[in-house]
Design a protein around this motif. Structure first.
Motif, short mmCIF file in Angstrom:
data_model
loop_
_atom_site.label_atom_id
_atom_site.label_comp_id
_atom_site.label_asym_id
_atom_site.label_seq_id
_atom_site.Cartn_x
_atom_site.Cartn_y
_atom_site.Cartn_z
N ARG A 44 0.81 -1.20 0.00
CA ARG A 44 0.00 0.00 0.00
C ARG A 44 0.84 1.25 0.00
O ARG A 44 1.54 1.54 -0.94
CB ARG A 44 -0.98 -0.05 1.17
N ALA A 45 0.80 2.02 1.05
CA ALA A 45 1.39 3.36 1.04
C ALA A 45 2.92 3.31 1.00
O ALA A 45 3.54 2.30 1.36
CB ALA A 45 0.94 4.12 2.29
N GLY A 46 3.49 4.43 0.57
CA GLY A 46 4.95 4.46 0.47
C GLY A 46 5.59 5.72 1.02
O GLY A 46 6.79 5.79 1.19
N VAL A 47 4.78 6.77 1.27
CA VAL A 47 5.35 8.07 1.67
C VAL A 47 4.83 8.47 3.05
O VAL A 47 3.62 8.45 3.29
CB VAL A 47 4.96 9.16 0.65
N TRP A 184 -6.02 2.69 -10.11
CA TRP A 184 -4.56 2.64 -10.29
C TRP A 184 -4.14 1.17 -10.41
O TRP A 184 -4.53 0.34 -9.57
CB TRP A 184 -3.83 3.24 -9.11
N LEU A 198 10.16 11.06 -6.48
CA LEU A 198 8.90 10.63 -7.10
C LEU A 198 8.55 11.55 -8.27
O LEU A 198 8.87 12.74 -8.27
CB LEU A 198 7.75 10.68 -6.08
N SER A 211 7.42 5.76 -8.14
CA SER A 211 7.79 5.80 -6.73
C SER A 211 8.78 4.67 -6.46
O SER A 211 9.32 4.05 -7.38
CB SER A 211 6.55 5.69 -5.84
N MET A 212 9.02 4.43 -5.18
CA MET A 212 10.03 3.41 -4.84
C MET A 212 9.81 2.94 -3.40
O MET A 212 9.02 3.52 -2.66
CB MET A 212 11.42 4.01 -4.99
N ARG A 213 10.52 1.88 -3.03
CA ARG A 213 10.53 1.41 -1.64
C ARG A 213 11.96 1.47 -1.10
O ARG A 213 12.15 1.47 0.11
CB ARG A 213 10.00 -0.03 -1.54
N ARG A 219 8.31 1.19 -7.23
CA ARG A 219 6.85 1.05 -7.17
C ARG A 219 6.29 2.00 -8.23
O ARG A 219 6.58 3.20 -8.19
CB ARG A 219 6.33 1.42 -5.78
N TYR A 221 2.81 3.11 -10.84
CA TYR A 221 1.36 3.03 -11.05
C TYR A 221 1.02 3.67 -12.39
O TYR A 221 1.66 4.64 -12.81
CB TYR A 221 0.60 3.83 -9.97
N PRO A 292 -5.10 7.79 -3.49
CA PRO A 292 -3.69 7.80 -3.07
C PRO A 292 -2.83 8.88 -3.74
O PRO A 292 -1.67 9.04 -3.42
CB PRO A 292 -3.20 6.41 -3.42
N THR A 293 -3.42 9.70 -4.62
CA THR A 293 -2.65 10.72 -5.35
C THR A 293 -1.90 11.68 -4.44
O THR A 293 -0.85 12.19 -4.79
CB THR A 293 -3.59 11.51 -6.28
N GLY A 294 -2.47 11.95 -3.26
CA GLY A 294 -1.81 12.91 -2.37
C GLY A 294 -0.97 12.26 -1.29
O GLY A 294 -0.42 12.93 -0.42
C1 PHB Z 1 3.72 4.59 -3.23
O1 PHB Z 1 4.97 4.60 -3.20
O2 PHB Z 1 3.05 3.55 -3.14
C2 PHB Z 1 2.98 5.90 -3.37
C3 PHB Z 1 3.68 7.08 -3.26
C4 PHB Z 1 3.00 8.29 -3.38
C5 PHB Z 1 1.64 8.29 -3.62
C6 PHB Z 1 0.93 7.09 -3.73
C7 PHB Z 1 1.62 5.89 -3.61
O3 PHB Z 1 0.98 9.48 -3.75
#
Ligand code: PHB
Ligand code: FAS
Length: 389
Positions: A44-47, A184, A198, A211-213, A219, A221, A292-294
């Motif tokens: 799921r989330a990354g930030v 997404w 990002l 994005s990334m981990r 990561r 989308y 999740p855009t923000g």
């Molecule tokens: C993610 O790394 O999964 C990510 C990052 C920023 C976003 C949504 C998802 O706004």
């Protein structure tokens, strides 16, 4: 069994609440319907906002985050082959940290187990009882046996599809919702990220996010139909579509490789009001959903839990129900502002099916305004790093 706070859900909201309350000497039991491995398997989330990082430090679970998290001082937003950097550090003095929700959840699970706190995984048929009085309780079934847990407060941290919000009488709750006509399609791959920061890219074919981990795990989308069939997307089809939507420099830098996770998430804005029903309090996705855009979903769960833990500490110190009164109002004030930002970023960056040319010109004008105005970039930046608690 008896505890002070029965927490429904072992996602980040439930686990963080349990950890913050434990550090204040308040006893909790968490009931989770899935296994720990299943919870950790969700990508799921990354930030993380700086407020979330501070809260995880307060919870005593930030060691790995400090060691492995990637501090980002800015990100790029692109449209029609132009890329604008939003310099978070220069505009706000603050940064964000790239550290996956999976890792936050893992850190919280490990801290809870180390403290010997009770988490019931694979709890079936969880039900909430008598939360309109002063002696609420929860029940569940495990191995065919029904169990009961008496408590003083129930914290509903069981997500959008959970039982907590569903247990509130329809007349006592008001919901606000916008379903977006797209979703997404996300891919996780052990390949080098195409950029150090990002990139949020708006393209006539649809939105894309880079994005990334970590420095070696990416990561990505791409915007897709709300009911997209993930099985219709080979890795190659995904990589080709992603590169079509990026500016030439970013597209050329994309390193492709086998996906280790691929999934479609629908986009929705949702808020339930209020967030307190007697001795039941809602937090996280049980209370609200953002597109999740923000990058707000996980971070909103964190601020909810901050407000809820403060209310519960006051309640258990005084025994006065009125110390629970402020939770909903305080949490909703920040929730709505994050909902607005997430809606605005989604409207700015996505192609809306059937949209008229005027709407696309409004998106272009928004980009032009961001390019020409430090005030516009500062407004975006202060929302992205997270508004004050
Ligand atoms: C993610 O790394 O999964 C990510 C990052 C920023 C976003 C949504 C998802 O706004
Ligand atoms: P969660 O949904 O994480 O946790 C709720 C827990 O309750 C789950 O473990 C569930 O199994 C459990 N539960 C449910 N019903 C139950 C019941 N009846 N009994 C017991 N337990 C029950 N946010 C971002 O910021 N960036 C992103 O990129 C992003 N991507 C996302 C992708 C997807 C597919 C989804 C669904 C969400 C995404 N989010 C993202 C938002 C997400 O990170 C949430 O905001 C975050 O998980 C919220 O945490 P919780 O409130 O703990 O809810």
């Amino acid at each position: 069994m008896r505890t002070q706070v029965a927490i429904i859900g072992a996602g980040p909201a439930g686990l963080l609440l349990g950890q913050l309350l434990h550090r204040q000497g308040i006893d909790t039991v968490i009931l989770e319907r899935r296994s720990a491995d299943y919870v950790l398997s969700r990508i799921r989330a990354g930030v993380l906002e700086s407020g979330t990082v501070r809260l995880l430090a307060e919870a005593g679970v930030d060691a790995r985050l400090r060691a492995e998290g990637l501090v980002h001082e800015g990100f790029a937003i692109g449209s029609a082959n132009r890329r604008l950097r939003i310099d978070l550090k220069a505009l706000t003095g603050q940064t964000v940290t790239v550290y996956g929700q999976t890792e936050v959840t893992r850190d919280l699970m490990e801290a809870r187990a180390k403290a010997g706190l009770v988490t019931v995984y694979e709890a079936e048929d969880v039900a909430l009882h008598d939360f309109d009085g002063s002696s609420p309780r929860v029940s569940w079934v495990q191995d065919g046996v029904r169990h009961d847990l008496a408590c003083d407060v129930i914290a509903g941290c069981d997500g959008y599809h959970g039982v907590s919000r569903a247990s509130v009488p329809a007349g006592a709750i008001q919901t606000y919702e916008r379903a977006y006509p797209f979703g997404w399609l996300g891919v996780l791959a052990d390949v080098l990220p195409c950029s150090e920061e990002l990139i949020y890219a708006s393209h006539e074919r649809g939105f894309a996010l880079c994005s990334m981990r970590s420095h070696t795990r990416s990561r990505y989308y791409v915007q897709c139909a709300a009911d997209e069939d993930v099985l219709a997307w080979s890795d190659q089809r995904f990589w080709d579509e992603l590169r079509r939507r990026l500016d030439p420099e970013a597209a050329a830098a994309v390193v492709t490789g086998p996906s280790i996770e691929k999934s479609v998430a629908p986009l929705r804005s949702f808020v339930a009001e209020p967030l307190r029903f007697g001795r039941l309090l809602l937090a996280g996705d049980a209370a609200h959903i953002v597109p999740p855009t923000g990058a707000k979903g996980l971070n909103l769960a964190a601020s909810d839990v901050h407000y809820m833990s403060e209310a519960l500490v006051a309640f258990f110190a005084s025994g006065r129900d009125r110390d629970l009164d402020d939770y909903s109002t305080r949490a909703l004030a920040r929730i709505w502002k994050s909902e607005r930002f997430s809606w605005w970023m989604t409207t700015l960056l996505h192609v809306f099916p059937g949209t008229n040319p005027f709407d696309r010109r409004m998106q272009g004008a928004d980009f032009d305004y961001l390019e020409s105005s430090a005030a516009a970039r500062t407004s975006l930046a202060e929302n992205y790093i997270g508004l004050p608690y």
